[in-house]
Structures are given as structure tokens and as C-alpha cells.
Design an enzyme around this catalytic site. Structure first.
Site, PDB file in Angstrom:
ATOM      1  N   HIS A  83     -63.546  59.092  15.659  1.00 18.52           N
ATOM      2  CA  HIS A  83     -63.895  58.065  14.509  1.00 18.52           C
ATOM      3  C   HIS A  83     -62.705  58.219  13.501  1.00 18.52           C
ATOM      4  CE1 HIS A  83     -68.291  59.104  16.174  1.00 18.52           C
ATOM      5  NE2 HIS A  83     -67.976  57.800  16.577  1.00 18.52           N
ATOM      6  N   GLU A 138     -63.047  60.006  10.063  1.00 13.75           N
ATOM      7  CA  GLU A 138     -63.306  61.497   9.763  1.00 13.75           C
ATOM      8  C   GLU A 138     -62.223  62.151   9.864  1.00 13.75           C
ATOM      9  OE1 GLU A 138     -66.659  62.163  12.853  1.00 13.75           O
ATOM     10  OE2 GLU A 138     -67.592  60.097  12.120  1.00 13.75           O
ATOM     11  N   HIS A 169     -65.427  66.259  14.622  1.00 15.05           N
ATOM     12  CA  HIS A 169     -66.123  65.145  13.870  1.00 15.05           C
ATOM     13  C   HIS A 169     -66.467  65.600  12.372  1.00 15.05           C
ATOM     14  CE1 HIS A 169     -66.687  62.064  17.046  1.00 15.05           C
ATOM     15  NE2 HIS A 169     -66.715  63.267  17.805  1.00 15.05           N
ATOM     16  N   GLU A 228     -69.238  69.335  14.706  1.00 15.88           N
ATOM     17  CA  GLU A 228     -69.526  68.274  13.659  1.00 15.88           C
ATOM     18  C   GLU A 228     -69.764  69.179  12.436  1.00 15.88           C
ATOM     19  OE1 GLU A 228     -70.266  64.901  12.516  1.00 15.88           O
ATOM     20  OE2 GLU A 228     -71.238  64.904  14.493  1.00 15.88           O
TER      21      GLU A 228
END
Lengths: 309, 309
Positions: free
Chosen positions: B19, B22, B113, B174
Site C-alpha cells: 500500500h 503506508e 503494513h 501490521e
């Protein structure tokens, strides 16, 4: 102590979504429109979503930063097929809420912004607008949920580039920390309280209250600092140091850490004792600003009241 | 207690910028490339910037979410002029780091992420990958700077849609809270520590260490909750309630507040005791997810070690 009187301040405009991914203003304006909140006592309230296409795209802007489009030169230039969307929209907003510098302009324009920096409630205006400074003093004295501070910019009116400069008086309400594209209830509540207190002040002013003068603290810009970069690629090679991150408005002294290189080393502050603002603001990466540096000033206010005829 | 042995895990890939907004993964991968960190003892390390155009644009993706492009069906479909950029890029990454499900695939793929939710370090993988679970157990036991938790997804391998499913073993790291478009040193340091501990574990594994089994806690998805919306316009009419905001992984009981309407009222949780994750994640507004609901599970691990021939 001096006293300054003004005509009634009966026309108030609240703008949001000037930057389309700063969500407090977007949802504040939509909620005001849903509730048809267009008058409170002596004050008519206009709420405007400034940049609808950018809001729909959840981007700061489509072609150029709308909040840099309000200098006299940009407002008066020719509109052609090549004119960026935001410059055209800026002229529309100037026609609706201004024209800037004219008798027809709204009496007070508040433009709502968010920052990813830990700035709590920061009111931004052009010095020295006694009305804006008095509203700042009032909000600061009433608000308990967050610190309230002020940033005074020094551009002359013709060079003032931001939307709030279209009103006879103007305040940008900058609130954070909030990620772009996200609405946080705590930040929304601060914005709502600041807007409600502004309307309360306008009501009291219009009904004849005198607001006593006195001293207020504010910050004024002296420069900015870019991220360390790779000399070949221009890529950023450091993050704001953990000791500076989230510490907006806390004095930075020579030798204090300011960056942590991704390779691990620390970069320290050189120069004078100054106050950092907009520390790690998302939108300023593209402007090559890791944080702004300001100095603290004390402003002596006259008392103000409505002009009696 | 059961024991499971595996071939050596010598090929490790770290991906970032899957992404494009990010930033921890973007800067982690760039720093690894700058330091030419391509081998640590028995482990070869490949670092890949997954979605360079989205990184340049500082957007999550250009045409479609790259991290939903790795199902067997999407990887094997035809490429035409109309194929979205991310689907083409997904097939490139599958050729470079996979092919998914084959003997040629990298042994472990970690994809980095960020989330705007207060999730600290959350490792995400498809259940039940003993290697991923053991690395989770190891990182959790070693890391002191932040809580470490795991989210186990239940899709079968062919339906696994995310980049880490291309490796023989895969983990998404994450980490949050961090705004999109911003890099915070504290979050970067958590990511770096998690990657370093993963490499340390792989080294120990390859050199013959046995990792004892035992129980670990994890979370597994049961559903998601959308924001309250205006029935006419579809616009969001509430923010996450301050009592839920930043409280990922804390149990939500019936009657607990979950939303604060912009008009002021509170909306409460109905249903079972569940654990909210991705509370107020920026990218999930478009997916109509205000937060995900999970239940807590206990997983019993076998001991693992390298296969001796």
C-alpha cells in the site's frame, strides 16, 4: 488602555473540506447543513464545503492547494481553460464569501483544518486582527478539553493566501493529531466546541458586551526544517526523533534530538531556542517541511466592543 | 507433544509499499536496499518495494488494491490492455517471489503494513502455519517496546488474497497507529525489531534449534461493523466513540458505546462479547468497515525444527 469599536459582526461563515482529506471540517459542515443551522440569534451562519471534488476523492486537492489561492494577484488573474480547478473554485468562494477586502465580505470566516501533528487546538490568523485575537482569548479561557494556542502570520492582507483571509476577519482552526482520511470523535468535539464558542462570542459582542484588553501569548513563524535526504535520490533518510514527535509547542534547545536516521543515528537541533509546530505534518512532506520553527510572542490587546451610533 | 520438521528456511523476502501510503515498509525496504542487506548468515534476504507508482503518488493503490490480487484465480487470469496495474504487478511479484504454491517460492515472505488503528504490532497470517505461529511466539517473547498479537485468517491457500500468501510461509506485519503518508520513528522501530527478530529466528531454526510447542493466543475474524450512515446520501453520520477509539483488542460487551453521532447521541454495541480490531482504519472507510470483530482463540503448537537428512 486603548478601546477599539467595530460594526456588528452579524455574518459568519464556517468552511470545511478546503483540504479534502481533513475530515473534521467535512463532517462539521455536513452536520450543520443537515441541521439547517443558518442562524443563531444575531448571527447568520453560512456553512460551505470548500472543495467538493477533493472531498469525494479524499485528497488534499485535485490540481493545486486551494488554501494557497487567495492572494489578491491569484484572485484577480484571468480564468482560462488551463486554470487549475482550485484557482477557479477559489474565485467562486471569493465571490460567495467576499470579495476579499470589500464591504460585502462576511464579517468572520472560520476555516476548519486538521493536522497529523499533536497541535491540539491552534487558531491561525494574520496579525494583528483584534477580533480574531479576542475570540482566541475567549476560546482559550472557556475550553477545558484541550490546550488552545495561536499562530500569528505576518503577510500583509494582499499577500494573505488562505481562505479565511476572504472574510473581514478570519481564523483557521487547526486541530490535531488526526490522520488524513479519518474522523476522530475527540478531535471533532474540539472543533465543534471552538465553533460554538465563536458563535457565543459573536452574540455577546453584537449585544453590546465589552471585552477587556490584556496580554495573550502567540507564536509567529521564523522558518522551517526539512528532513535529512539522500543526496543522490532526494529520498528522506530519517524520521522525526521520538523526543520531538508529538511535542509541538515545547521549546527546542540547541543539542535536542530532532531526527532519527533510519540507519539509527540521531541528528540534533542547532541554533536558537525556538518552538516547533506542525511536527510530522503529513501534507508538508511535499513542501519539504519536517516542522516549522516559531518564536513565542506576547500581544497586548485593546478592549473591543460594538460601535454605537 | 507433536513435533513437525521442515526443510531449511533460507530464502526470506521483505516487502514494503504494497500500500503506497503506508510508510514504515517503504522506508524499511529503502534502508535495506541502501545498506545492501542481502544476506545474514544462513538466510538470503530480498527486499522489494511492491507498488512503486503508488508509493510515488503516496496513494494506497493506483487502480485496485494490490493486496487483494493474489488468489489463484486472479494470478492465473489473462493479461489484457484492460488489466488494472496492480493485477499486472501482482503477477510480476508472483513470478519474482513465488510462484505461489510452488517449490520455487521464497521460504518466508513478510509484508509490512501500517494502520491508523492502535494495533501496536499485529502479525497476520493464514491459519494454521506452524512456522508463522512460532515466529509470532518468538517475537512476542522478545519484544518489549510494544504488545505483539496475531490475527489468523481462515481462507484456504487458493483463496488467500494477500501478498504474503505467495511465500511458502507468510506473515503480514501490521503496525500502528500511524497516519497514512507519515513515518513515525516509534512505529518504524517496532517494524525493524520485528523484522530483525524474524531473521534471528530463521538463523536459529536453520542451525538446528528446536522450538518447543505450547499454547499461543490469537484472534480470528467473525465480522465487521459499518459506520451509521444517512439513508438518503449514504454519508457517514458518526465517528467511533471515544471509549472505543484506540481500544483495539479490548473486549466489547453488549451496551458498550461504539459510535458518537455527529448530532451527539451514542450508539451501543449489540450482540456477543467480541474483540474489535482495525478500529477507525483509514482505508476501510471505502470498504464500509468501521471496525472488525474477532474472537480470541488459543492455538496449541507442535514443536518445530529443521529436517535432518
Amino acid at each position: 488602555m486603548e478601546h477599539v469599536s467595530f460594526l456588528p459582526l452579524s455574518r459568519f461563515a464556517v468552511c470545511g473540506g478546503t483540504h479534502g482529506n481533513e475530515m473534521s471540517g467535512v463532517y462539521m459542515v455536513r452536520e450543520m447543513q443537515r441541521q439547517k443551522a443558518d442562524r443563531t440569534g444575531s448571527v447568520s451562519v453560512t456553512s460551505v464545503l470548500s472543495n467538493p471534488p477533493a472531498v469525494d476523492a479524499c485528497r488534499r486537492y485535485m490540481e493545486t492547494d486551494l488554501n494557497r489561492c487567495f492572494t489578491d494577484a491569484l484572485l484577480s488573474g484571468p480564468t482560462t481553460d488551463d486554470t487549475p480547478y482550485e484557482l477557479r473554485r477559489g474565485r467562486e468562494l471569493n465571490a460567495q464569501l467576499g470579495p476579499k477586502g470589500s464591504r460585502e465580505a462576511v464579517d468572520l470566516l472560520c476555516d476548519i483544518h486538521n493536522t497529523t501533528a499533536n497541535m491540539a487546538v491552534c487558531l491561525i490568523f494574520y496579525s494583528f486582527d483584534w477580533i480574531a485575537l479576542h475570540i482566541y482569548k475567549y476560546i482559550q479561557s472557556k475550553m477545558t478539553s484541550a490546550p488552545v494556542r495561536a499562530l500569528c502570520l505576518n503577510e500583509p492582507p494582499s499577500e494573505a493566501y488562505s481562505l479565511e483571509s476572504v472574510g473581514k476577519h478570519g481564523i483557521a482552526i487547526e486541530v490535531g493529531p488526526q490522520p488524513t482520511g479519518v474522523v476522530r470523535a475527540d478531535i471533532f468535539n474540539m472543533v465543534k466546541e471552538a465553533v460554538d464558542l465563536t458563535i457565543e462570542w459573536l452574540q455577546k459582542f453584537n449585544s453590546g458586551s465589552t471585552f477587556e484588553g490584556g496580554e495573550v501569548e502567540a507564536y509567529t513563524p521564523v522558518g522551517s526544517v526539512d528532513y535529512p535526504r539522500d543526496p543522490t535520490t532526494g529520498e528522506i533518510t530519517a524520521a522525526i526523533h521520538p523526543q520531538l514527535q508529538d511535542n509541538d509547542f515545547k521549546v527546542l534547545r540547541p543539542g535536542d534530538p530532532v531526527f532519527q536516521l533510519f540507519s539509527g543515528e540521531t541528528v540534533k537541533h542547532e541554533g536558537d531556542d525556538l518552538y516547533p509546530l506542525f511536527v510530522n505534518e503529513c501534507a508538508y512532506y511535499e513542501k519539504k517541511v519536517a516542522f516549522k520553527l516559531t518564536k513565542k510572542i506576547t500581544v497586548t490587546l485593546p478592549s473591543v466592543g460594538v460601535k454605537k451610533d
